[in-house]
Enzyme design. Structure first.
Site, PDB file in Angstrom:
ATOM      1  N   ARG A  70       0.029  76.752  59.194  1.00 19.62           N
ATOM      2  CA  ARG A  70      -0.922  77.652  60.471  1.00 19.62           C
ATOM      3  C   ARG A  70      -0.521  77.569  61.859  1.00 19.62           C
ATOM      4  NH1 ARG A  70      -1.493  82.534  57.745  1.00 19.62           N
ATOM      5  NH2 ARG A  70      -0.452  83.065  56.174  1.00 19.62           N
TER       6      ARG A  70
ATOM      7  N   GLY B 228     -11.049  78.646  62.762  1.00 22.01           N
ATOM      8  CA  GLY B 228     -10.717  77.873  61.563  1.00 22.01           C
ATOM      9  C   GLY B 228     -11.203  76.991  61.659  1.00 22.01           C
ATOM     10  N   GLY B 229     -11.844  75.314  60.328  1.00 20.45           N
ATOM     11  CA  GLY B 229     -12.282  74.784  60.826  1.00 20.45           C
ATOM     12  C   GLY B 229     -11.226  73.801  61.935  1.00 20.45           C
TER      13      GLY B 229
ATOM     14  N   HIS C  70      -6.452  68.547  53.173  1.00 17.32           N
ATOM     15  CA  HIS C  70      -8.111  68.889  52.741  1.00 17.32           C
ATOM     16  C   HIS C  70      -8.576  69.414  51.690  1.00 17.32           C
ATOM     17  CE1 HIS C  70      -7.867  69.347  57.607  1.00 17.32           C
ATOM     18  NE2 HIS C  70      -6.776  68.963  57.398  1.00 17.32           N
TER      19      HIS C  70
ATOM     20  N   ASP D  44     -13.564  72.646  45.548  1.00 15.72           N
ATOM     21  CA  ASP D  44     -14.049  72.958  46.554  1.00 15.72           C
ATOM     22  C   ASP D  44     -13.254  70.879  47.259  1.00 15.72           C
ATOM     23  OD1 ASP D  44     -13.685  73.725  49.185  1.00 15.72           O
ATOM     24  OD2 ASP D  44     -15.612  74.877  48.462  1.00 15.72           O
TER      25      ASP D  44
ATOM     26  N   ALA E  75     -21.493  74.985  53.870  1.00 16.26           N
ATOM     27  CA  ALA E  75     -22.212  73.921  53.346  1.00 16.26           C
ATOM     28  C   ALA E  75     -22.862  73.437  54.601  1.00 16.26           C
ATOM     29  CB  ALA E  75     -21.885  73.686  51.860  1.00 16.26           C
ATOM     30  N   LYS E  76     -21.632  73.124  55.327  1.00 17.26           N
ATOM     31  CA  LYS E  76     -22.292  72.358  57.291  1.00 17.26           C
ATOM     32  C   LYS E  76     -22.676  72.846  57.691  1.00 17.26           C
ATOM     33  CE  LYS E  76     -19.648  67.858  55.255  1.00 17.26           C
ATOM     34  NZ  LYS E  76     -18.726  66.309  56.573  1.00 17.26           N
ATOM     35  N   GLU E  77     -22.440  74.067  57.770  1.00 17.96           N
ATOM     36  CA  GLU E  77     -22.690  75.093  58.905  1.00 17.96           C
ATOM     37  C   GLU E  77     -23.558  75.197  58.911  1.00 17.96           C
ATOM     38  OE1 GLU E  77     -17.192  75.975  59.816  1.00 17.96           O
ATOM     39  OE2 GLU E  77     -19.240  77.911  58.476  1.00 17.96           O
TER      40      GLU E  77
ATOM     41  N   ASP F 156      11.185  32.718  39.858  1.00 14.85           N
ATOM     42  CA  ASP F 156      10.482  34.164  39.752  1.00 14.85           C
ATOM     43  C   ASP F 156      10.297  35.168  40.526  1.00 14.85           C
ATOM     44  OD1 ASP F 156      11.194  34.391  36.476  1.00 14.85           O
ATOM     45  OD2 ASP F 156      10.127  32.790  36.692  1.00 14.85           O
TER      46      ASP F 156
ATOM     47  N   ASP G  88       6.970  34.029  47.124  1.00 17.11           N
ATOM     48  CA  ASP G  88       6.726  35.174  46.523  1.00 17.11           C
ATOM     49  C   ASP G  88       4.814  34.932  46.277  1.00 17.11           C
ATOM     50  OD1 ASP G  88       7.575  34.820  44.041  1.00 17.11           O
ATOM     51  OD2 ASP G  88       6.960  36.963  44.028  1.00 17.11           O
TER      52      ASP G  88
HETATM   53  C1  GDG Z   1      -9.690  74.307  53.293  1.00 16.97           C
HETATM   54  C2  GDG Z   1     -10.336  73.402  51.927  1.00 16.97           C
HETATM   55  C3  GDG Z   1     -12.348  71.995  53.448  1.00 16.97           C
HETATM   56  C4  GDG Z   1     -15.171  82.228  56.289  1.00 16.97           C
HETATM   57  N1  GDG Z   1     -15.517  83.103  56.481  1.00 16.97           N
HETATM   58  C5  GDG Z   1     -15.957  83.440  57.962  1.00 16.97           C
HETATM   59  C6  GDG Z   1     -15.034  82.418  58.984  1.00 16.97           C
HETATM   60  N2  GDG Z   1     -15.397  81.380  57.582  1.00 16.97           N
HETATM   61  C7  GDG Z   1     -14.897  79.912  58.219  1.00 16.97           C
HETATM   62  C8  GDG Z   1     -15.803  79.002  57.710  1.00 16.97           C
HETATM   63  C9  GDG Z   1     -15.865  78.004  57.819  1.00 16.97           C
HETATM   64  C10 GDG Z   1     -14.556  78.478  57.347  1.00 16.97           C
HETATM   65  O1  GDG Z   1     -13.834  79.066  57.674  1.00 16.97           O
HETATM   66  C11 GDG Z   1     -14.402  78.257  55.987  1.00 16.97           C
HETATM   67  O2  GDG Z   1     -13.672  76.541  55.468  1.00 16.97           O
HETATM   68  P1  GDG Z   1     -14.045  76.175  53.672  1.00 16.97           P
HETATM   69  O3  GDG Z   1     -14.938  74.375  53.689  1.00 16.97           O
HETATM   70  O4  GDG Z   1     -15.802  76.295  52.649  1.00 16.97           O
HETATM   71  O5  GDG Z   1     -13.071  76.334  52.727  1.00 16.97           O
HETATM   72  P2  GDG Z   1     -11.706  77.050  53.056  1.00 16.97           P
HETATM   73  O6  GDG Z   1     -10.884  78.082  54.310  1.00 16.97           O
HETATM   74  O7  GDG Z   1     -10.557  76.952  51.876  1.00 16.97           O
HETATM   75  O8  GDG Z   1     -10.819  75.077  53.918  1.00 16.97           O
HETATM   76  C12 GDG Z   1     -12.176  73.274  51.701  1.00 16.97           C
HETATM   77  C13 GDG Z   1     -11.529  72.944  54.755  1.00 16.97           C
HETATM   78  O9  GDG Z   1     -10.522  72.869  54.581  1.00 16.97           O
HETATM   79  C14 GDG Z   1     -11.904  71.802  55.577  1.00 16.97           C
HETATM   80  O10 GDG Z   1     -11.163  70.865  55.522  1.00 16.97           O
HETATM   81  O11 GDG Z   1     -13.708  71.837  53.292  1.00 16.97           O
HETATM   82  O12 GDG Z   1     -12.441  72.119  50.903  1.00 16.97           O
HETATM   83  O13 GDG Z   1     -10.646  74.629  50.461  1.00 16.97           O
HETATM   84  O14 GDG Z   1     -15.491  77.468  59.119  1.00 16.97           O
HETATM   85  O15 GDG Z   1     -16.743  78.949  58.649  1.00 16.97           O
HETATM   86  N3  GDG Z   1     -14.841  82.440  59.848  1.00 16.97           N
HETATM   87  C15 GDG Z   1     -15.795  83.565  60.263  1.00 16.97           C
HETATM   88  N4  GDG Z   1     -15.324  85.135  60.302  1.00 16.97           N
HETATM   89  C16 GDG Z   1     -15.762  84.671  58.155  1.00 16.97           C
HETATM   90  O16 GDG Z   1     -16.284  85.668  58.095  1.00 16.97           O
HETATM   91  N5  GDG Z   1     -16.200  83.851  61.675  1.00 16.97           N
END
Ligand code: GDG
Length: 742
Positions: free
Chosen positions: A10, A29-30, A170, A379, A385-387, A507, A686
């Site tokens: 995307r 997004g992340g 990811h 996952d 979790a980190k956030e 060989d 070799d």
């Molecule tokens: C893939 C992998 C890996 C979520 N809801 C809202 C929102 N978010 C943001 C979160 C976070 C992100 O979206 C979700 O990231 P995750 O890591 O939890 O999951 P996936 O989308 O499945 O991502 C995953 C990731 O890639 C990175 O490599 O960790 O395992 O599956 O940042 O904050 N943000 C907002 N509103 C929401 O309702 N603004």
């Protein structure tokens, strides 16, 4: 200096239309925020001239034409891809999210192996490849992201052999046992595709291991720890656990809008502890199990009634796929059941929202929550979790985290749970709710320190640095590869010399490696070449091998050449007879054979080869990992056995050998050299055992190793197939000369 081209399924923005206005909105997004923060950081990379992002547009071309001049407000220049709708659907909803996503998350029963999906996946990867080829420049760093584009690195590599290509996955890379469920062609092309990159990154050590093992099992790639050798290229696989923008989440604690929201939430639930979760609606996120665990907690702990609230935020996702929308219904039924069962007139345990939250609201919830309940079944990492940890500025708060999230390998001060075990989940909720403040702080401090040390900027930096390093490593190997110029020099020297030694391993050098030693018989081409080379009186051709004297004699005994058997234990100088270079002593063999026999039983496909002075345990035809592990055990056993004996253990190419100490290919090569007094020396091999002769002959001539592994040889040839042409070229350079002068 070059451009950084991020390639992801995307684009990092969407187009919004309101009334007659059309505008761009950058997504949050992340990955987008990772790359963005990297460039906003005070230590800006100075070697990147432009940031470009390529991805599929989720809007029509006309909309793009209308807004493309306005993209100045984005942090990236963009290269949108406009695919055919049906192909895109089969690639994205089909192969990517109905085959790869479930399988890579261990939901193999949901994986729908449909050929049309795979075909579309190939076509879309090809489309990306074509679009990239149209804009690629030599200094570009191409960073490809995620499971939708796993074929792309190799497609690009075919067209741009020198390109710098990184790939990051990811999601989890599953164990070989799961990957092998894919049809043969698909798994081969996926692994082959990934190995087109220079660096392949994953979130955890386990995923790296799984990938390396699969590359070995499926494609027969060789590895040295995280370095893979495949089709004469070095590829590195490594872990880069994605971090979060810690500063951004910290700063949010002082943001007026966030503060207002947080106050509002706390006021609404004044006397209650808040449990919170946010996920996309995805079966991998474990929502149903989480609800079951929560229900079990309420049943087991009625004393918490009216004292807690669980705010469950679910984000709509991939709802065109049946496996997703079916689950929404089930989940909502479960939520109603729990609320119906436990609510009172003044309280309901679950607050459920099915919507995307604005960033400030998400931060407010992170800050207000006493407990974050993050329990995916699988996952890749899990950024939520980190956030949450990064947001707990007061260090108050407890994270309950699934042990199956990639994040669990870094956040081990969280309460780690098995998400499908309702007792474990319920007990952890209780434990979190009663955890003393000091303990909460102690745990948070450690996790926050780790997040700070490897934040999102470090993640990008680390990946790009390693990519650069891998290119340098490849370069070191490539500079050794013999090119036309070197071949010409060797030919010139060869033609001008009066006395030549050519030492050639057998060989893997004169003939390709076969499944069993008995299959690797020299064909007519080899025999004619050796015969022709040896007919030149200036040449002393030496076939130097680990094979026994009898076999070598039967193949080459009629030619005027020197033959070295069993790495130097047997020697037949040109026009002389065989001599034994060591005293034959068979007594040790019985005991060594017994040890090796045990390993034959313990490792299917392995076998013992007996030679006059050597016993060899071959493991070329065994299951790769098992063979290697057993070979380490065998070496360990044998090393103990040979202590205080005159024996030595040799760790060869898929073979472990025991023989009398005191000779190797190096010592015998020196002996031949001393006796021949040549003015041209060339040696090719070799195997690891050939390294001894490369070292010994370092200052005397041309040493050439086959393959691209580390070596003491001066030059390398990329594969065994290049050996005969090189020797033929040498042979014909004097024949041509003779021809011309006559
Ligand atoms: C893939 C992998 C890996 C979520 N809801 C809202 C929102 N978010 C943001 C979160 C976070 C992100 O979206 C979700 O990231 P995750 O890591 O939890 O999951 P996936 O989308 O499945 O991502 C995953 C990731 O890639 C990175 O490599 O960790 O395992 O599956 O940042 O904050 N943000 C907002 N509103 C929401 O309702 N603004």
């Amino acid at each position: 200096m070059g451009r950084l081209i991020n390639v992801a399924n995307r684009l990092p923005f969407t187009i919004e239309k309101e009334a007659n206005e059309i505008r761009l909105r950058q997504s949050s997004g992340g990955l987008v925020s990772a790359i963005k923060s990297y460039f906003e950081n005070e230590h800006q990379p100075d070697n990147i001239t432009q940031k470009l992002w390529m991805g599929v547009a989720d809007f029509p071309q006309e909309d793009w034409n209308a807004v493309k001049d306005k993209h100045a407000n984005l942090d990236f220049d963009v290269a949108p891809v406009f695919p055919d709708k049906q192909i895109y659907s089969d690639y994205y909803l089909g192969f990517s999210n109905s085959v790869l996503w479930p399988l890579f998350h261990y939901f193999s029963s949901l994986s729908k192996n449909q050929t049309s999906y795979y075909d579309a996946y190939v076509q879309m990867n090809k489309k990306f490849c074509d679009e990239l080829l149209a804009i690629a420049e030599p200094d570009d760093i191409i960073w490809i992201h995620d499971y939708q584009l796993m074929l792309l690195p190799q497609m690009l590599r075919q067209q741009l052999p020198n390109a710098t290509i990184g790939f990051f996955l990811h999601i989890p890379f599953p164990s070989y046992e799961i990957l092998r469920l894919l049809p043969k062609e698909w798994k081969r092309s996926i692994l082959h595709g990934l190995l087109g990159a220079d660096l392949v990154g994953f979130h955890t050590h386990d995923y790296v291991q799984h990938f390396v093992q699969s590359a070995k099992m499926v494609l027969g790639a060789d590895n040295y720890f995280h370095n893979l050798q495949y089709q004469n290229r070095l590829i590195r696989a490594d872990l880069f656990p994605i971090g979060v923008d810690v500063k951004k989440f910290r700063n949010a604690a002082n943001d007026a809008e966030v503060l207002e929201h947080r106050r509002g939430i706390r006021k609404n639930f004044e006397d209650k502890k808040i449990i919170f979760s946010v996920d996309r609606l995805d079966y991998t996120k474990g929502l149903m199990d989480r609800l079951n665990g929560f229900e079990h907690f309420l049943e087991q702990h009625p004393e918490w009634k009216e004292k807690i609230v669980f705010i469950l935020n679910v984000i709509p996702s991939r709802d065109e796929i049946q496996a997703y929308n079916e689950r929404k219904k089930q989940m909502e039924e479960k939520i109603s059941t729990i609320n119906g069962k436990f609510s009172s007139l003044s309280w309901q345990p679950l607050i459920y929202r099915y919507t995307h939250l604005p960033f400030h609201e998400l931060c407010a919830l992170y800050q207000a929550a006493d407990v974050a309940l993050i329990t995916p079944i699988r996952d890749g990492m899990n950024l939520v979790a980190k956030e949450y940890v990064a947001s707990c500025v007061t260090q108050k708060g407890v994270l309950i985290l699934s042990e199956f999230a990639g994040a669990a390998s870094e956040l081990n001060e969280a309460l780690l749970v098995n998400p499908t075990d309702i007792n474990d989940v319920a007990n952890s909720i209780e434990r979190a709710l009663i955890m003393p403040l000091q303990e909460q702080k102690n745990r948070m401090v450690l996790m926050q320190r780790r997040l700070q040390e490897y934040d999102v900027v470090r993640w990008v930096n680390d990946f790009l640095d390693q990519l650069k390093e891998t290119k340098k490593e490849q370069q070191k190997l490539i500079v050794k590869v013999i090119d036309e110029r070197v071949v010409k020099n060797i030919c010139r020297h060869y033609a001008a010399s009066e006395k030549r030694i050519l030492m050639i391993d057998y060989d893997g050098t004169l003939v390709p490696i076969r499944k069993t030693p008995s299959e690797a018989v020299p064909d007519n081409n080899v025999k004619e070449l050796i015969s022709s080379l040896s007919s030149d009186p200036k040449n002393n051709i030496t076939v130097i091998s680990g094979r026994d004297a009898e076999t070598l004699e039967s193949w080459f005994g009629d030619l005027p050449i020197t033959i070295v058997a069993e790495h130097g234990a047997g020697l037949k100088m040109k026009n002389e007879s065989w001599q034994q270079m060591t005293t034959v002593n068979d007594q040790w063999k019985e005991q060594v054979r017994r040890i090796m026999q045990l390993f034959v039983t313990r490792c299917v496909g392995s076998f013992i080869e007996e030679k006059t002075n050597t016993l060899a345990w071959h493991y070329r035809n065994t299951q790769v990992d098992l063979g290697f592990t057993r070979s380490r055990e065998l070496i360990n056993n044998l090393s103990q056995f040979i202590q205080n004996t005159a024996l030595q253990v040799i760790d060869g190419n898929k073979v472990v050998e025991v023989r009398m100490a005191g000779f190797d290919k190096g010592t015998i090569a020196m002996k031949i050299l001393n006796e021949t007094k040549a003015d041209f020396v060339l040696c090719i091999g070799d195997d690891t055992t050939d390294e001894d002769m490369f070292k010994a002959l370092e200052n005397y001539g041309y040493t050439i190793k086959i393959g691209s592994k580390r070596t003491s040889a001066k030059y390398t040839l990329l594969s065994q197939q290049h050996v005969l042409p090189l020797l033929n070229q040498l042979n014909s350079c004097v024949n041509t000369k003779k021809h011309v002068s006559s």
